[in-house]
Write an enzyme that holds these catalytic residues in place. Structure first.
Site, PDB file in Angstrom:
ATOM      1  CD1 TRP A 145      -2.774   1.454   0.470  1.00 57.69           C
ATOM      2  CD2 TRP A 145      -2.164   1.764   2.599  1.00 57.69           C
ATOM      3  NE1 TRP A 145      -3.590   2.420   1.004  1.00 57.69           N
ATOM      4  CE2 TRP A 145      -3.239   2.632   2.305  1.00 57.69           C
ATOM      5  CE3 TRP A 145      -1.618   1.791   3.887  1.00 57.69           C
ATOM      6  CZ2 TRP A 145      -3.773   3.514   3.246  1.00 57.69           C
ATOM      7  CZ3 TRP A 145      -2.147   2.657   4.815  1.00 57.69           C
ATOM      8  CH2 TRP A 145      -3.208   3.510   4.501  1.00 57.69           C
ATOM      9  CG  ASP A 148      -2.094  -2.206   7.443  1.00 63.92           C
ATOM     10  OD1 ASP A 148      -3.207  -2.102   8.007  1.00 63.92           O
ATOM     11  OD2 ASP A 148      -1.746  -1.480   6.493  1.00 63.92           O
ATOM     12  CE  LYS A 169     -10.185  -0.442   2.492  1.00 65.43           C
ATOM     13  NZ  LYS A 169      -9.823   0.231   1.294  1.00 65.43           N
TER      14      LYS A 169
END
Ligand code: PLP
Length: 407
Positions: free
Chosen positions: A135, A216, A252
């Site tokens: 990311w 993460d 999400k």
């Protein structure tokens, strides 16, 4: 003054730039495979039914006010967030009170707070090893607090799967006590995750080198549809007694993108002084939080807390997660099948082998630009597509467009 030499023009954020270009495109066939947000089969944002219920519970609660949250956030939220990521109240870290959790500005804020904490207090090698690719924000967030990022090999262009041997070699040759950033599941941008046996090997190397794992997790439950499957790597590391941190996003899996609900957790290893260590760490995290945001926002955490603390709502949330992950998995199957039917050159098994929101198609930058130009299909330059942008109405169109640029 702030001349161009002093403050040069920065490039536009690639992802938000892509979104802007998509919006400006007037072609009726255009398809957005850029941004990482769930869309339903009509390409529309989806408010989870369970979130709507929690919304109305909150709305009808006359007791709720708009006072400041505590510095560490809403405790009923952070404690359940910890249980969620560690697999329940029986996790050794929770039973032995070896975890400290603090509410953050979604996952980004959690990564940032973790990075800031490490920049001040980490006694090992202040370098963070991130997957190549990762990311993109990971680089910016760590570099902003003065922690350089170093890349470890991750994605194999040949197999479009994990480059496991080179990943291991890189972790082995990193200086001892480096910070190793790991995506807990549904790796962004590749969609490639280690198997549980590979996680065990990674853990062995991290132990051997005294590295520090920084997890993460932005897609728990969203990837496989099973909350316990998607946290398996973290559970394994905690069961093995690692000291580690977790940056957790609820964007999400609750569809709470703009509400910025997240949590940062730090777990210490089992030791007689573990609880006092955690108390000290929590006191320092609170000071960092205070200077950065004073206290976190209420709304998203209230929604998540309402669901996480109610058994019936929790079950309904799991059902909603299966709806989202199930639709994405069916789109993976549909895209692969269509490409194989068309006889598109290359192999396409990676589309269904990869997991989560994203797929690394293997398209080159030139092909990505061409497909945007010719077919109005928008994806990031690295060939990443957001599976959530596909639906039963556009998947054939996208497959044909890919077929055309690949030939
Ligand atoms: N980490 C990863 C790997 C992500 O993909 C994302 C979102 O795209 C995040 C963290 C943080 O997202 P947010 O700040 O919206 O929770």
């Amino acid at each position: 003054s702030f001349t161009a030499e002093v403050v040069p023009q920065a490039p536009e954020d690639a992802l938000f730039g892509l979104m802007r270009a998509y919006r400006a495109d007037e072609n009726p066939d255009k398809v957005d495979l850029g941004i990482g947000a769930y869309r339903d089969d009509n390409a529309k944002p989806w408010v989870l039914p369970v979130v709507k219920k929690a919304d109305s519970i909150l709305f009808n609660n006359p007791e709720l006010d708009h006072e400041y949250a505590p510095i560490a956030g809403i405790a009923s939220f952070t404690s359940k967030a910890a249980e969620l990521i560690l697999g329940g109240p029986d996790s050794p870290a929770i039973r032995e009170k070896r975890i400290s959790s603090i509410q953050t500005i979604s996952g980004t804020g959690a990564v940032h707070l973790g990075a800031l904490f490490l920049s001040k207090f980490y006694p090992g090698t202040k370098k963070v090893y991130v997957s190549k690719p990762t990311w993109a924000n990971h680089h910016q967030i760590f570099n902003n607090v003065g922690i350089p990022t170093v890349e470890y090999p991750y994605f194999s262009k040949e197999t479009k799967g994990l480059d496991f041997e080179n990943m291991k070699l890189s972790l082995l040759s990193a200086p001892d006590k480096s910070v190793i950033l790991l995506h807990a599941c549904a790796h962004n941008p590749t969609g490639v995750d280690p198997t549980i046996d590979q996680w065990k090997e990674i853990a062995t190397i991290i132990r051997q080198k005294s590295h520090f794992p920084f997890f993460d997790t932005a897609y728990q439950g969203f990837a496989s549809g099973d909350l316990m499957k998607d946290n398996a790597a973290i559970r394994y590391f905690v069961e093995e007694g690692f000291e580690l941190v977790v940056a957790q996003s609820f964007a999400k899996n609750f569809g709470l993108y703009g509400e910025r609900a997240g949590c940062f957790h730090i777990v210490t290893g089992p030791a007689p002084e573990a609880q006092s260590t955690i108390t000290r760490i929590a006191s320092q995290l609170a000071i960092l939080q205070r200077s950065e945001i004073s206290n976190p926002p209420l709304y998203g955490a209230r929604i998540a807390s309402t669901v996480l603390n109610d058994q019936a709502l929790f079950s309904e949330w799991e059902e909603n997660l299966r709806t989202m992950s199930g639709r994405i998995i069916s789109m993976r199957k549909a895209l692969r099948a269509k490409l194989e039917d068309l006889g598109t050159p290359g192999t396409w098994n990676h589309i269904t082998d990869q997991i989560g929101m994203f797929s690394f198609t293997g398209l080159t930058e030139a092909q990505v630009l061409k497909i945007r130009e010719d077919a109005h299909v928008y994806m990031t330059k690295n060939g990443r597509i957001s599976m959530a942008g596909l639906n039963t109405k556009n998947v054939d169109y996208v497959a044909k467009a890919i077929d055309k640029v690949v030939r």
